[in-house]
Design a protein around this motif. Structure first.
Motif, short mmCIF file in Angstrom:
data_model
loop_
_atom_site.label_atom_id
_atom_site.label_comp_id
_atom_site.label_asym_id
_atom_site.label_seq_id
_atom_site.Cartn_x
_atom_site.Cartn_y
_atom_site.Cartn_z
N VAL A 70 0.82 -1.20 0.00
CA VAL A 70 0.00 0.00 0.00
C VAL A 70 0.87 1.26 0.00
CG1 VAL A 70 -1.64 1.34 1.40
CG2 VAL A 70 -2.01 -1.10 1.04
N LEU A 71 2.00 1.22 0.71
CA LEU A 71 2.87 2.39 0.82
C LEU A 71 3.91 2.48 -0.29
CD1 LEU A 71 3.40 2.28 4.69
CD2 LEU A 71 2.03 3.94 3.40
N ARG A 88 9.50 -2.28 9.37
CA ARG A 88 8.44 -1.57 10.10
C ARG A 88 8.75 -0.09 10.17
NH1 ARG A 88 7.77 -5.54 15.35
NH2 ARG A 88 6.26 -7.01 14.47
N ALA A 89 10.00 0.25 10.47
CA ALA A 89 10.39 1.66 10.57
C ALA A 89 10.19 2.38 9.25
CB ALA A 89 11.85 1.77 11.02
N GLU A 90 10.47 1.71 8.14
CA GLU A 90 10.25 2.32 6.82
C GLU A 90 8.77 2.57 6.57
OE1 GLU A 90 12.23 3.55 4.35
OE2 GLU A 90 13.73 3.39 5.91
N CYS A 91 7.92 1.63 7.00
CA CYS A 91 6.47 1.82 6.84
C CYS A 91 5.99 3.02 7.65
CB CYS A 91 5.72 0.56 7.28
SG CYS A 91 5.84 -0.83 6.14
N VAL A 92 6.46 3.12 8.89
CA VAL A 92 6.06 4.25 9.74
C VAL A 92 6.54 5.55 9.13
CG1 VAL A 92 6.40 5.32 12.00
CG2 VAL A 92 5.95 2.86 11.85
N ARG A 93 7.80 5.58 8.68
CA ARG A 93 8.35 6.80 8.08
C ARG A 93 7.54 7.22 6.87
NH1 ARG A 93 11.07 8.12 3.75
NH2 ARG A 93 11.38 5.98 3.11
N LYS A 94 7.21 6.28 6.00
CA LYS A 94 6.50 6.61 4.76
C LYS A 94 5.07 7.04 5.06
CE LYS A 94 6.79 6.32 0.14
NZ LYS A 94 7.05 5.24 -0.77
N LEU A 95 4.44 6.40 6.04
CA LEU A 95 3.06 6.71 6.38
C LEU A 95 2.94 8.07 7.06
CD1 LEU A 95 0.18 5.47 6.31
CD2 LEU A 95 0.59 4.68 8.62
N ALA A 96 3.88 8.38 7.94
CA ALA A 96 3.79 9.61 8.72
C ALA A 96 4.51 10.78 8.07
CB ALA A 96 4.38 9.37 10.12
N TYR A 97 5.08 10.57 6.90
CA TYR A 97 5.90 11.60 6.26
C TYR A 97 5.07 12.82 5.90
CZ TYR A 97 8.87 13.94 2.86
OH TYR A 97 9.61 14.86 2.20
N GLN A 98 5.53 13.98 6.33
CA GLN A 98 4.95 15.26 5.92
C GLN A 98 6.11 16.16 5.55
OE1 GLN A 98 2.42 16.82 8.95
NE2 GLN A 98 0.99 15.12 8.87
N ALA A 99 6.05 16.73 4.39
CA ALA A 99 7.18 17.51 3.87
C ALA A 99 7.38 18.79 4.67
CB ALA A 99 6.95 17.84 2.40
N GLY A 100 8.61 19.26 4.63
CA GLY A 100 8.99 20.51 5.27
C GLY A 100 10.30 21.01 4.69
N GLN A 101 10.70 22.22 5.05
CA GLN A 101 11.93 22.79 4.52
C GLN A 101 12.83 23.35 5.60
OE1 GLN A 101 11.05 25.65 1.46
NE2 GLN A 101 10.12 24.15 0.12
N THR A 102 12.47 23.20 6.85
CA THR A 102 13.28 23.76 7.93
C THR A 102 14.31 22.75 8.41
OG1 THR A 102 11.80 22.95 9.66
CG2 THR A 102 11.29 25.11 8.70
N PRO A 103 15.40 23.22 9.02
CA PRO A 103 16.36 22.29 9.60
C PRO A 103 15.71 21.35 10.62
CG PRO A 103 17.33 24.47 9.45
CD PRO A 103 15.89 24.61 9.07
N ALA A 104 14.75 21.86 11.39
CA ALA A 104 14.06 21.01 12.38
C ALA A 104 13.36 19.83 11.71
CB ALA A 104 13.06 21.84 13.17
#
Length: 199
Positions: A70-71, A88-104
């Motif tokens: 699915v991901l 599992r970590a890759e699935c969590v990262r891909k599912l929760a990913y929200q783009a940004g441009q700050t160093p944080a």
């Protein structure tokens, strides 16, 4: 709360009408039938609890392949994720990913896959640099360049003088994955440089 077979058997027996036609003695055939049903109800109850675990990518086991499908995994950045925990970590990262441009954002992105990093944005008004580079840096050539210094890069090897031709400058699945993920997440007009701890 998961109920075991004994609890289901007691519940089923409590639902029976009264009278000699409905014996509740442990050796009675009716109770053997109820125990058989209770075993199946307990199994279904346990599988329902398993489904709750499978509903989240960080605890999934049986449905991990479905989560990955699915991901869209594995992708070029996660091809090295072979262990259960890494997948599992890759699935969590891909599912929760929200783009940004700050160093944080990039620090949090690296932390989500187990890396601690520092971000440095080059600023010709603040950074110290060799005088011979003044025209290049002052002219804005480095305005869209930033560096990721990886603090816990894990095990990797660095190309050394005398190594065979064609060997990668930096070897290590974790380092390559981090670079791939940052390369996909960075703003298109920027260039990112990676530095690693001295070995």
């Amino acid at each position: 709360m998961i109920r075991d077979a004994a609890a289901y058997c007691a519940q089923l027996a409590a639902l029976l009408p009264g009278g000699p036609a409905w014996p509740r003695e442990p050796g009675a055939r009716l109770m053997a039938l109820l125990r058989a049903w209770a075993e199946e109800f307990a199994r279904l109850d346990e599988r329902a609890a398993d489904l709750i675990e499978e509903a989240f990518p960080d605890t999934t086991y049986e449905m991990l392949a479905d989560w990955e499908r699915v991901l869209g995994l594995p992708d070029p950045c996660s091809s090295a994720a072979l262990t259960l925990s890494a997948r599992r970590a890759e699935c969590v990262r891909k599912l929760a990913y929200q783009a940004g441009q700050t160093p944080a954002f990039y620090i949090a992105l690296a932390a989500s896959i187990g890396f601690e990093v520092e971000i440095h944005e080059f600023d010709p008004d603040v950074d110290e640099f060799d005088a011979s580079l003044t025209a290049l840096i002052g002219g804005g050539a480095w305005r869209h360049v930033w560096r990721v210094h990886v603090l816990n890069a894990g095990n990797f090897t660095i190309f050394r003088a005398g190594d065979p031709a064609g060997q990668r400058l930096v070897e290590g699945d974790t380092a390559i994955d981090l670079e791939c993920i940052f390369g996909a997440a960075k703003p298109a007009h920027t260039h990112v440089i990676f530095s690693y701890p001295e070995t």
